[in-house]
Design a protein around this motif. Sequence first.
Motif, mmCIF file in Angstrom:
data_model
loop_
_atom_site.group_PDB
_atom_site.id
_atom_site.type_symbol
_atom_site.label_atom_id
_atom_site.label_comp_id
_atom_site.label_asym_id
_atom_site.label_seq_id
_atom_site.Cartn_x
_atom_site.Cartn_y
_atom_site.Cartn_z
ATOM 1 N N LEU A 167 9.869 3.746 -5.967
ATOM 2 C CA LEU A 167 9.171 2.941 -4.976
ATOM 3 C C LEU A 167 10.194 2.412 -3.976
ATOM 4 O O LEU A 167 11.364 2.236 -4.309
ATOM 5 C CB LEU A 167 8.456 1.764 -5.640
ATOM 6 N N GLU A 192 5.781 5.188 -2.328
ATOM 7 C CA GLU A 192 6.340 5.877 -3.481
ATOM 8 C C GLU A 192 6.801 7.265 -3.063
ATOM 9 O O GLU A 192 6.272 7.858 -2.118
ATOM 10 C CB GLU A 192 5.328 5.983 -4.618
ATOM 11 N N PHE A 207 2.008 3.502 -1.536
ATOM 12 C CA PHE A 207 1.737 3.143 -2.924
ATOM 13 C C PHE A 207 0.407 2.408 -3.001
ATOM 14 O O PHE A 207 0.185 1.415 -2.301
ATOM 15 C CB PHE A 207 2.872 2.264 -3.467
#
Length: 646
Positions: A167, A192, A207
Amino acid sequence: MRFSNLYLLLLFIPSLCFAQQKRSKGDIAFFEYSYRTAIEEYQKEQIKGALTNQQYLNLADSYLRMSNYKNAAKIYVDIFKKDTIMSPSHFNRLLQSIAKTSGMEEVKTFLSDNNSVFSGELLENAEFNYELLQSKSKPAPNYGLFNVSANSSQGDFSPAFFYDKVLFSSGRPRGSKKVYNPSGEAFFNIYEAEVDSKGDLNAVKEFEGLMDSPFHKSTPYYAAELDRIFYSLSNADGEQLLFSDKGKNAMSIGMSSGVDSHTYILRDLDTSFHYPFYEGATGRLFFAANFDDSYGGTDLYYVHTNNGIIMSSPVNLGPRINTPGNEIAPFIFDNTLYFASDVFYGLGGMDIYRSNLQENDNFSIPVNLGSAINSAEDDFGMIIKLDESKGFVGYFASNRSGGKGNDDIYGFHMDEKPGLKTLALKGAIKKPNDGVGIDGAVISLLDNEGTIIKEVIADRDGNYELEIPWRDNVILKAIKERYSTYKQQFDAASLDTVDTAKFNLEMVSIDDIVTEHEEQNVIKLNKFFFNKGKYNVTPEISRELDKVVAAINSFPELQLKIESHTDSRGSNRYNINLSNRRSDAIKDYLMQEGVPENNIIESVGYGEEQLLNNCKNGVFCLEMLHNRNERTNIIILNYNELFGLK
């Protein structure tokens, strides 16, 4: 030094809006991060009338942000001489400016001339890292740095391991028209990326594991022990940013297990919280924050948690880690804290440091990771892990030249943990027989001329830890009153063969080897007997005399007198001759085993002249009573001189 790092803007000046009060055009431009405009306006205002000291500091800060270090240094020094409103952060910026305009030696001189202004820890940290960065004894390792494919033309930073992915935070556009004014880019969001076989990051996507927000979401950390993500986010109520009574919009830290699960962990509209790191073994949550009681700008803290829920007040990591500068991005790996700081003794901007965790939540001197990792710009947010096939791998962010955007993420891989080579010794000082730790012993590292490089005091259990910039030759010495002195010299080859992480020392207490007998201080021995009429040293006797050899090895300054006595059986002349031969035999044995002759001041036999009981000639006595008189004493002649009265 550049301060173009977008995310650091949130740390240095956390107010996006300020309270309603009259401000000059220079003030307004300064608080809107328009430093070039602020300089122009403050210069106009200076012509019309004197600026306040605070405005002068704002002007100096603006010059610093625009890399005009000469003008910044002049203003900082002028304000410092007035001794008025210099904050710790401004002291750091003053020294940064001096370093850029006059060099490291001028900074050292300033520190020396004004050492009462700075903490002992800061001065020690600076001295250590200056020596470390100047040391050429060990070449910097090659870490195979590479700019990851996931970077964009915007700011990308704050990598975090997430299962087999990574991440990170980014200011890249995400469809919303909302713009973060200081950067002119989108509000930060979390993305991500896939990790390929070479460690490169690609296949980037937003993400989706956190609640949606049009404002900042950044600096994620995945806590595998809790299966939770900690991250920082703007304080907001839906589509509306929240401001404190002071006009600040600060960052909070939240915890989440999914889009429908969010809990604010640390939240205060006047305080920004960033870079959470959860230590699974202790349940502590580390973070960066700009509390009013910090040592400088942003400091590192931790709180105790119960499964991520806060259970204590914030604990500052203290002046060994936190400085007059800004500290961010804590990450603990293999009992080592990695973090970033813009303290003045680095290579420039933000540098990454490492510090070993010690007993009682203490830390060793932070060590700059050196030019193989750090640059003259901002380097921060390091994460690292051990891969069985690749060795140590990790990522960090930097705005160094040659990147794709404002901040880029860089990957690295290596065979050893990152950092400039230091000499670190850690262990315990104990008594040799019972293993009891020796508290209060002074342990020193010296150079070949005997000058002390570093000195520490063992704790109550005898534990110690020393770390210095690498040297090929050092002397390790340990002393304590009424104990033997430990002293050993090392060269580079011998240091490579010892376990410096478990380097235990032994020191002998004089009280464990000396006793009082016949009103004299003698070496403590089990009683032994020569064969009847003989003076040769038997194996039984040699085992006891070896204790004398060991005593001299531990205390080479001891001066000995050997006394032998017989019982009254036999003639006086015979007993005198026999006891003299026994004393001489003991002396010969000791010298054969390495005791210098000048340690043995006298060896004498008294025969039956100093009986301990009434078993004189013509008096019948049992064997046990005669045996009391046959004895040998190894007397320490200079005991009181060396150790005082017992």
